[in-house]
Design a protein around this motif. Structure first.
Motif, PDB file in Angstrom:
ATOM      1  N   ASN A 137      28.076  -6.879 -18.532  1.00  0.00           N
ATOM      2  CA  ASN A 137      26.879  -7.844 -18.667  1.00  0.00           C
ATOM      3  C   ASN A 137      26.777  -7.992 -19.829  1.00  0.00           C
ATOM      4  N   VAL A 138      27.478  -8.854 -19.941  1.00  0.00           N
ATOM      5  CA  VAL A 138      27.605 -10.129 -20.962  1.00  0.00           C
ATOM      6  C   VAL A 138      27.388 -11.495 -21.268  1.00  0.00           C
ATOM      7  N   PHE A 139      26.490 -11.527 -22.609  1.00  0.00           N
ATOM      8  CA  PHE A 139      25.346 -12.339 -22.294  1.00  0.00           C
ATOM      9  C   PHE A 139      25.745 -13.734 -24.050  1.00  0.00           C
ATOM     10  N   TYR A 140      25.386 -15.040 -23.818  1.00  0.00           N
ATOM     11  CA  TYR A 140      25.631 -15.796 -24.740  1.00  0.00           C
ATOM     12  C   TYR A 140      24.852 -16.568 -24.174  1.00  0.00           C
ATOM     13  N   THR A 141      23.988 -17.094 -26.131  1.00  0.00           N
ATOM     14  CA  THR A 141      22.831 -17.654 -26.216  1.00  0.00           C
ATOM     15  C   THR A 141      22.822 -17.832 -27.868  1.00  0.00           C
ATOM     16  N   ALA A 177      29.828 -32.170 -19.993  1.00  0.00           N
ATOM     17  CA  ALA A 177      30.866 -31.555 -19.218  1.00  0.00           C
ATOM     18  C   ALA A 177      29.963 -32.154 -17.802  1.00  0.00           C
ATOM     19  N   ALA A 178      31.218 -33.065 -17.162  1.00  0.00           N
ATOM     20  CA  ALA A 178      31.093 -33.558 -15.773  1.00  0.00           C
ATOM     21  C   ALA A 178      30.360 -32.058 -14.883  1.00  0.00           C
ATOM     22  N   PRO A 179      29.233 -32.250 -14.247  1.00  0.00           N
ATOM     23  CA  PRO A 179      28.918 -31.279 -13.780  1.00  0.00           C
ATOM     24  C   PRO A 179      30.108 -30.854 -12.432  1.00  0.00           C
ATOM     25  N   LYS A 180      29.979 -28.949 -11.902  1.00  0.00           N
ATOM     26  CA  LYS A 180      30.307 -28.753 -10.943  1.00  0.00           C
ATOM     27  C   LYS A 180      30.149 -27.506 -11.024  1.00  0.00           C
ATOM     28  N   PRO A 181      30.266 -26.756  -9.461  1.00  0.00           N
ATOM     29  CA  PRO A 181      29.186 -25.582  -9.103  1.00  0.00           C
ATOM     30  C   PRO A 181      29.689 -24.418  -9.891  1.00  0.00           C
ATOM     31  N   LEU A 182      28.774 -24.259 -10.625  1.00  0.00           N
ATOM     32  CA  LEU A 182      29.518 -22.982 -12.262  1.00  0.00           C
ATOM     33  C   LEU A 182      29.025 -21.158 -11.344  1.00  0.00           C
ATOM     34  N   PRO A 183      29.389 -20.794 -11.454  1.00  0.00           N
ATOM     35  CA  PRO A 183      29.584 -19.185 -10.548  1.00  0.00           C
ATOM     36  C   PRO A 183      28.232 -18.154 -11.526  1.00  0.00           C
ATOM     37  N   THR A 184      28.270 -19.345 -13.178  1.00  0.00           N
ATOM     38  CA  THR A 184      26.959 -18.655 -13.600  1.00  0.00           C
ATOM     39  C   THR A 184      26.396 -19.605 -13.865  1.00  0.00           C
ATOM     40  N   PRO A 185      24.003 -18.437 -13.849  1.00  0.00           N
ATOM     41  CA  PRO A 185      23.279 -19.197 -14.350  1.00  0.00           C
ATOM     42  C   PRO A 185      22.730 -19.415 -15.841  1.00  0.00           C
ATOM     43  N   VAL A 186      22.410 -20.668 -16.035  1.00  0.00           N
ATOM     44  CA  VAL A 186      22.336 -21.028 -16.923  1.00  0.00           C
ATOM     45  C   VAL A 186      20.701 -21.388 -17.318  1.00  0.00           C
ATOM     46  N   ALA A 293      11.840 -15.364 -23.502  1.00  0.00           N
ATOM     47  CA  ALA A 293      12.063 -15.666 -21.964  1.00  0.00           C
ATOM     48  C   ALA A 293      13.532 -15.802 -21.988  1.00  0.00           C
ATOM     49  N   VAL A 294      14.092 -15.624 -22.907  1.00  0.00           N
ATOM     50  CA  VAL A 294      15.706 -15.243 -23.233  1.00  0.00           C
ATOM     51  C   VAL A 294      16.206 -13.929 -21.980  1.00  0.00           C
ATOM     52  N   LEU A 295      15.257 -12.726 -22.843  1.00  0.00           N
ATOM     53  CA  LEU A 295      15.130 -12.150 -22.742  1.00  0.00           C
ATOM     54  C   LEU A 295      14.552 -11.949 -21.080  1.00  0.00           C
ATOM     55  N   ASP A 296      13.760 -12.999 -20.966  1.00  0.00           N
ATOM     56  CA  ASP A 296      13.697 -11.985 -18.806  1.00  0.00           C
ATOM     57  C   ASP A 296      14.317 -12.905 -18.084  1.00  0.00           C
ATOM     58  N   PHE A 297      14.688 -13.757 -18.568  1.00  0.00           N
ATOM     59  CA  PHE A 297      16.370 -14.319 -17.858  1.00  0.00           C
ATOM     60  C   PHE A 297      17.347 -13.867 -18.039  1.00  0.00           C
ATOM     61  N   PHE A 298      18.464 -13.156 -18.686  1.00  0.00           N
ATOM     62  CA  PHE A 298      19.038 -11.780 -19.187  1.00  0.00           C
ATOM     63  C   PHE A 298      18.752 -10.653 -18.207  1.00  0.00           C
ATOM     64  N   ASP A 299      17.037 -10.352 -17.828  1.00  0.00           N
ATOM     65  CA  ASP A 299      16.638  -9.091 -17.464  1.00  0.00           C
ATOM     66  C   ASP A 299      17.458  -9.100 -15.728  1.00  0.00           C
ATOM     67  N   LYS A 300      16.573 -10.687 -15.634  1.00  0.00           N
ATOM     68  CA  LYS A 300      17.204 -11.245 -13.893  1.00  0.00           C
ATOM     69  C   LYS A 300      18.628 -10.898 -13.459  1.00  0.00           C
ATOM     70  N   HIS A 301      19.058 -11.686 -14.794  1.00  0.00           N
ATOM     71  CA  HIS A 301      20.967 -11.398 -14.084  1.00  0.00           C
ATOM     72  C   HIS A 301      21.459  -9.799 -14.436  1.00  0.00           C
ATOM     73  N   ARG A 302      20.953  -9.406 -14.852  1.00  0.00           N
ATOM     74  CA  ARG A 302      21.372  -8.419 -15.551  1.00  0.00           C
ATOM     75  C   ARG A 302      21.931  -7.217 -14.038  1.00  0.00           C
ATOM     76  N   THR A 303      23.426  -6.418 -13.824  1.00  0.00           N
ATOM     77  CA  THR A 303      23.602  -5.896 -13.346  1.00  0.00           C
ATOM     78  C   THR A 303      23.392  -4.145 -13.807  1.00  0.00           C
ATOM     79  N   LYS A 304      22.381  -3.360 -12.476  1.00  0.00           N
ATOM     80  CA  LYS A 304      21.983  -2.353 -13.431  1.00  0.00           C
ATOM     81  C   LYS A 304      23.648  -0.920 -12.843  1.00  0.00           C
TER      82      LYS A 304
END
Length: 304
Positions: A137-141, A177-186, A293-304
């Motif tokens: 659970n490492v996030f970048y902002t 960067a040119a679009p590509k499928p990403l494994p990480t939400p942004v 809003a950033v913290l809500d977004f990270f909470d949504k994608h955080r693994t428990k």
């Protein structure tokens, strides 16, 4: 090694106290413009939760106008200052990077800024070795230049999956960067009245969504670049001259506008996207909401 052991020992002892604690450590990180340099990192442990703590790495913008790090070495901006406080209450450790330390940089030296994303990646890889921080659970902002640094992750498909989620506050999006499928939400957050208009970020998001990537743009209707309601346009250097038709970077020497017009490296190096249209106004009515809003977004994608 001694520094790393001290870092581990500090985190273990501080986490037991179950209250927000901060210390500043200096790491030797490298990137192409400045080579290997000393980079201060303020390490902030949360007021709630128990180890292993989820981690947010935060990058300041071009103005370090928020706080001086604990111990007096290093600074960050108001976005990260508020993030530290609000993330702490949700159980996140926040690691704030001072990418400008001892580099003699000012806000208008935009073409001389270091590639701060390289610092963040090296710090992330160190954090992953520590048992009381959660490597899953490492996030970048980051804000402004820090937001652009976050979007640098889109250039590195082999690296991006190491981040649980990314949140860019007020990046310019004038090149990406040119679009590509990403494994990480942004998540990208923009003020509708920013001197860095939302349009190129919306174009970028649409192009990425079309290939299956999870990129969301959140708009703040009354906000300028600083998530403030008292914004005005002033003279100042800004990378916002390609906002109507941003530059898509397909590879080394392969650049096109979003509409398909080829662009040369010489044009970009000459400052095709640079203007003298800056912005001011720091009443920051919407900044807390943006941080939440950033913290809500990270909470949504955080693994428990």
């Amino acid at each position: 090694m001694k520094l790393l052991l001290f870092f581990v020992g500090f985190l273990l002892s501080a986490s037991a106290a179950h209250s927000q604690t901060s210390t500043t450590e200096t790491f030797k990180f490298s990137e192409r413009r400045f080579g290997e340099t000393e980079v201060p990192v303020e390490i902030n442990l949360p007021t709630s939760g128990s180890p292993p703590f989820p981690v947010i790495i935060s990058q300041h913008g071009s103005e370090r106008d928020g706080k001086t790090f604990t111990g007096g070495v290093g600074k960050t901006d108001e976005y990260t200052k508020r993030l530290i406080k609000r993330a702490s209450a949700r159980g996140y450790a926040v690691l704030a990077i001072d990418a400008f330390h001892n580099k003699g940089l000012e806000a208008n030296d935009k073409l001389q800024f270091p590639t701060a994303s390289a610092y963040a990646e090296m710090l992330r890889d160190k954090v992953g070795e520590l048992t009381n921080l959660d490597p899953n659970n490492v996030f970048y902002t980051g804000f402004s230049y820090g937001g652009r640094s976050v979007l640098d992750a889109l250039y590195k498909p082999m690296e991006i999956s190491k981040w649980r989620a990314l949140a860019a506050a007020e990046p310019d999006c004038n090149s990406f960067a040119a679009p590509k499928p990403l494994p990480t939400p942004v998540l990208v957050m923009k003020g509708e009245e920013s001197h860095y208009p939302p349009k190129p970020c919306q174009i970028m998001a649409k192009m990425y969504q079309e290939v299956g990537s999870d990129i969301t743009v959140k708009l703040f209707a009354k906000s300028n670049h600083y998530f403030s309601h008292n914004g005005r346009i002033v003279k100042g250097k800004a990378y916002n001259g390609c906002s109507d038709d941003p530059i898509v970077i397909y590879g080394r020497g392969d650049f096109k506008t979003a509409s398909g017009t080829p662009v040369s490296f010489e044009e970009l190096r000459a400052g095709r996207c640079m203007t003298a249209t800056g912005g001011s106004g720091k009443s920051r009515e919407d900044l807390n909401e943006a941080v939440d809003a950033v913290l809500d977004f990270f909470d949504k994608h955080r693994t428990k």
